[in-house]
Design an enzyme around this catalytic site. Structure first.
Site, mmCIF file in Angstrom:
data_model
loop_
_atom_site.group_PDB
_atom_site.id
_atom_site.type_symbol
_atom_site.label_atom_id
_atom_site.label_comp_id
_atom_site.label_asym_id
_atom_site.label_seq_id
_atom_site.Cartn_x
_atom_site.Cartn_y
_atom_site.Cartn_z
ATOM 1 N N ASN A 1 1.569 -10.154 0.938
ATOM 2 C CA ASN A 1 0.382 -9.100 1.111
ATOM 3 C C ASN A 1 0.285 -7.915 -0.124
ATOM 4 O O ASN A 1 -0.296 -7.221 0.039
ATOM 5 C CB ASN A 1 0.815 -8.435 2.437
ATOM 6 C CG ASN A 1 -0.591 -7.895 3.137
ATOM 7 O OD1 ASN A 1 -2.098 -8.949 2.867
ATOM 8 N ND2 ASN A 1 -0.748 -6.498 3.294
ATOM 9 N N ASN B 1 -1.543 7.784 10.496
ATOM 10 C CA ASN B 1 -2.781 6.749 10.217
ATOM 11 C C ASN B 1 -3.230 6.641 9.016
ATOM 12 O O ASN B 1 -3.849 7.338 8.002
ATOM 13 C CB ASN B 1 -4.132 6.399 11.234
ATOM 14 C CG ASN B 1 -3.808 5.850 12.448
ATOM 15 O OD1 ASN B 1 -3.221 6.431 13.155
ATOM 16 N ND2 ASN B 1 -5.096 4.796 12.556
ATOM 17 N N ASN C 1 -8.797 -5.327 9.554
ATOM 18 C CA ASN C 1 -8.236 -4.684 10.881
ATOM 19 C C ASN C 1 -8.882 -3.132 10.567
ATOM 20 O O ASN C 1 -9.232 -2.848 11.904
ATOM 21 C CB ASN C 1 -7.351 -5.216 11.764
ATOM 22 C CG ASN C 1 -7.100 -6.332 10.986
ATOM 23 O OD1 ASN C 1 -7.966 -7.325 11.442
ATOM 24 N ND2 ASN C 1 -5.878 -6.498 10.277
ATOM 25 N N ASN C 2 -8.744 -2.345 10.701
ATOM 26 C CA ASN C 2 -7.947 -1.310 10.126
ATOM 27 C C ASN C 2 -9.272 0.099 9.951
ATOM 28 O O ASN C 2 -9.762 -1.298 9.032
ATOM 29 C CB ASN C 2 -7.276 -0.521 9.753
ATOM 30 C CG ASN C 2 -5.657 -1.052 9.562
ATOM 31 O OD1 ASN C 2 -5.358 -1.308 9.357
ATOM 32 N ND2 ASN C 2 -5.321 -0.589 11.068
ATOM 33 N N LEU D 1 5.385 -10.668 -2.826
ATOM 34 C CA LEU D 1 4.125 -10.776 -2.211
ATOM 35 C C LEU D 1 3.159 -11.531 -1.551
ATOM 36 O O LEU D 1 1.961 -11.858 -1.819
ATOM 37 C CB LEU D 1 3.553 -11.527 -3.859
ATOM 38 C CG LEU D 1 4.435 -10.823 -5.420
ATOM 39 C CD1 LEU D 1 4.313 -11.416 -6.213
ATOM 40 C CD2 LEU D 1 4.589 -9.605 -5.204
ATOM 41 N N LYS E 1 8.360 -3.504 15.806
ATOM 42 C CA LYS E 1 8.501 -1.688 15.324
ATOM 43 C C LYS E 1 9.920 -0.896 16.376
ATOM 44 O O LYS E 1 11.124 -0.681 15.758
ATOM 45 C CB LYS E 1 7.563 -0.599 14.834
ATOM 46 C CG LYS E 1 6.853 -1.215 13.811
ATOM 47 C CD LYS E 1 7.479 -0.885 12.791
ATOM 48 C CE LYS E 1 6.383 -1.820 11.404
ATOM 49 N NZ LYS E 1 7.219 -1.285 9.919
ATOM 50 N N TYR F 1 1.105 -1.223 -0.016
ATOM 51 C CA TYR F 1 0.480 -0.324 0.264
ATOM 52 C C TYR F 1 1.018 1.250 0.095
ATOM 53 O O TYR F 1 0.582 2.032 -0.818
ATOM 54 C CB TYR F 1 -0.975 -0.580 1.264
ATOM 55 C CG TYR F 1 -1.988 1.704 1.531
ATOM 56 C CD1 TYR F 1 -2.237 2.254 0.540
ATOM 57 C CD2 TYR F 1 -1.961 1.316 2.939
ATOM 58 C CE1 TYR F 1 -3.539 2.779 1.058
ATOM 59 C CE2 TYR F 1 -2.019 2.618 3.069
ATOM 60 C CZ TYR F 1 -3.239 3.797 1.892
ATOM 61 O OH TYR F 1 -3.802 4.518 2.480
ATOM 62 N N SER G 1 7.266 2.919 13.113
ATOM 63 C CA SER G 1 5.438 3.196 13.219
ATOM 64 C C SER G 1 4.622 3.802 15.157
ATOM 65 O O SER G 1 5.805 4.261 15.565
ATOM 66 C CB SER G 1 4.411 2.673 13.238
ATOM 67 O OG SER G 1 3.104 1.817 14.688
ATOM 68 N N ALA G 2 3.084 4.980 14.521
ATOM 69 C CA ALA G 2 2.972 5.786 15.868
ATOM 70 C C ALA G 2 2.910 4.941 17.029
ATOM 71 O O ALA G 2 2.995 5.121 18.360
ATOM 72 C CB ALA G 2 1.803 6.624 15.548
ATOM 73 N N TYR H 1 3.226 -7.064 17.532
ATOM 74 C CA TYR H 1 4.100 -5.910 16.966
ATOM 75 C C TYR H 1 4.120 -4.759 16.644
ATOM 76 O O TYR H 1 5.679 -3.904 16.452
ATOM 77 C CB TYR H 1 2.557 -5.573 15.646
ATOM 78 C CG TYR H 1 2.412 -4.137 13.967
ATOM 79 C CD1 TYR H 1 3.258 -4.839 13.845
ATOM 80 C CD2 TYR H 1 2.441 -3.436 14.493
ATOM 81 C CE1 TYR H 1 3.391 -3.384 11.941
ATOM 82 C CE2 TYR H 1 2.795 -2.746 14.096
ATOM 83 C CZ TYR H 1 2.791 -2.707 12.604
ATOM 84 O OH TYR H 1 3.299 -1.197 11.815
#
Ligand code: NAD
Ligand code: UFG
Length: 340
Positions: A41, A183, A202-203, A39, A157, A11, A130-131, A153
């Site tokens: 995801n 986000n 999930n998001n 590949l 990070k 993405y 990530s935050a 997860y």
């Protein structure tokens, strides 16, 4: 010289490839890009879409970053000058069920990539953090706050951040931008690339978009009793193209970064779940049925960035507002109801 983009068919990676090519076109130059993705995801269909948008071809290599020999071959066969490292697993819930898979892919995979980079003397890196590393600090979140993680997860990070800081301390030739995303939502305004989650999202945004397009029946809103504007969770949603442009700026300014720097990429604004639902409803003209359910374990009430450092160091700030983010999400989802 080429740029290596790991996870480049995903993405955020695909949008970043488009922005790198857009900058080269604007400057009247060519940018060689090598994408490495296993590949797990994403799909090679993304490559055709990138070509439709940019009219440029990128080199694609199907490989796993955990495969040392394959990564070494990538560096031996291409003159790589810098790496943007997106490849990794990203689902918080799944990371609780498969912690070893997350630690292996995200941490061991990154160590293998770094080892090959060091051996090949390529020491410029932009990393997807990530935050989530801010744990339960009170927003606005800034880069000097203490870090922590509450799930595997997030731990991956945080561990990679520690590895990158140690690496940069050990060898001053490294320049590393550790970008802490808030986000990411939205899609390229061509409607040709966007977020394409596997299975039930999930998001929030992909879930809402799939309800709007009729793939899912109803959104569950996780809690309406937070101390926020309407009781629902508040987040700092950032357009994926702004985020992609943040990576381009990070690459351009890596020379100014000595060692490793953590930098927030957010807008500095917070939006609640119900504000998202109502704006999506208005823009799409679709009903978005929802039900309030209990809070999701591990969620915070409010998370948003202090985005000053990115402005100072990278001369970057987000420019796209919530309306554009949702308009672009809806264009992508309605024109590609089943994804790629
Ligand atoms: P994504 O899943 O769309 O992209 C990641 C890509 O990496 C996928 O194409 C996948 O096939 C590939 N990949 C995974 N493991 C690999 C491996 N071992 N070798 C080669 N390729 C591999 O995810 P995204 O949303 O584009 O996220 C990119 C990065 O940004 C990830 O590291 C993620 O943790 C981080 N991030 C994402 C968000 C978010 O909300 N999307 C927020 C903060 C940080
Ligand atoms: N939410 C719902 N219903 C849903 C999904 C989400 O009400 O079906 C709510 C959540 O409770 C939260 C908000 O929508 O209040 C946003 O939730 P997301 O799952 O979209 O995003 P998170 O902020 O929980 O987490 C995301 C990424 C993480 C990353 C984090 C960084 O998924 O990987 O942002 O801030 F670590």
């Amino acid at each position: 010289m080429s740029l290596l983009i790991t996870g480049g068919t995903g993405y955020i990676g695909s949008h970043t490839v488009v922005e790198l090519q857009a900058l080269a076109s604007k400057q009247g130059t060519e940018q060689d890009i090598v994408i490495v993705d296993d590949l797990s995801n994403s799909s090679t269909k993304v490559l055709d879409r990138i070509k439709q948008i940019t009219h440029k071809t990128v080199t694609f290599i199907k490989a796993d970053i955990c495969d040392y020999d394959a990564m070494k071959a990538v560096f031996e066969q291409h003159d790589i000058e810098a790496v943007i490292h997106f490849a990794g697993h990203k689902a918080v819930g799944e990371s609780n069920e498969k912690p070893l898979s997350y630690y292996y892919n995200n941490v061991s995979g990154t160590v293998i990539l770094l080892r090959v980079m060091a051996e090949q003397n390529v020491k410029k890196l932009v990393f997807s953090s990530s935050a989530t590393v801010y744990g339960d600090n009170v927003s606005p979140l800034n880069e000097t706050m203490p870090t922590s993680a509450t799930n595997p997860y997030g731990q991956t990070k945080l561990m990679v951040e520690h590895i990158l800081f140690d690496l940069a301390k050990s060898d001053s030739d490294w320049s590393i931008a550790c970008l802490r995303y808030f986000n990411p939502i939205g899609a390229h305004n061509s409607g040709l690339i966007g977020e394409n989650p596997n299975g039930i999202p999930n998001n929030l945004l992909p879930y809402v978009a799939q309800v709007a397009v009729g793939r899912l029946a109803q959104l569950q809103v996780f809690g309406d009793d937070y101390d926020t504007v309407d009781g629902t969770g508040v987040r700092d949603y950032i357009h994926v193209v702004d985020l992609a442009q943040g990576h381009v700026k990070a690459l351009q300014n890596l020379d100014k970064i000595s060692g490793c720097k953590a930098i927030n990429l957010g807008t500095g604004n917070g939006t609640s779940v119900l504000e998202i639902v109502n704006t999506f409803k208005e823009i799409s003209g679709q009903d978005i049925p929802y039900k309030i359910v209990p809070r999701r374990a591990g969620d915070l009430a409010t998370v948003y960035a202090n985005a000053d450092l990115a402005n100072e160091l990278l001369d970057w700030q987000a420019t796209r507002n919530l309306h554009t983010m949702i308009e672009d999400t809806w264009r992508w989802q309605s024109e590609n109801p089943q994804g790629f």
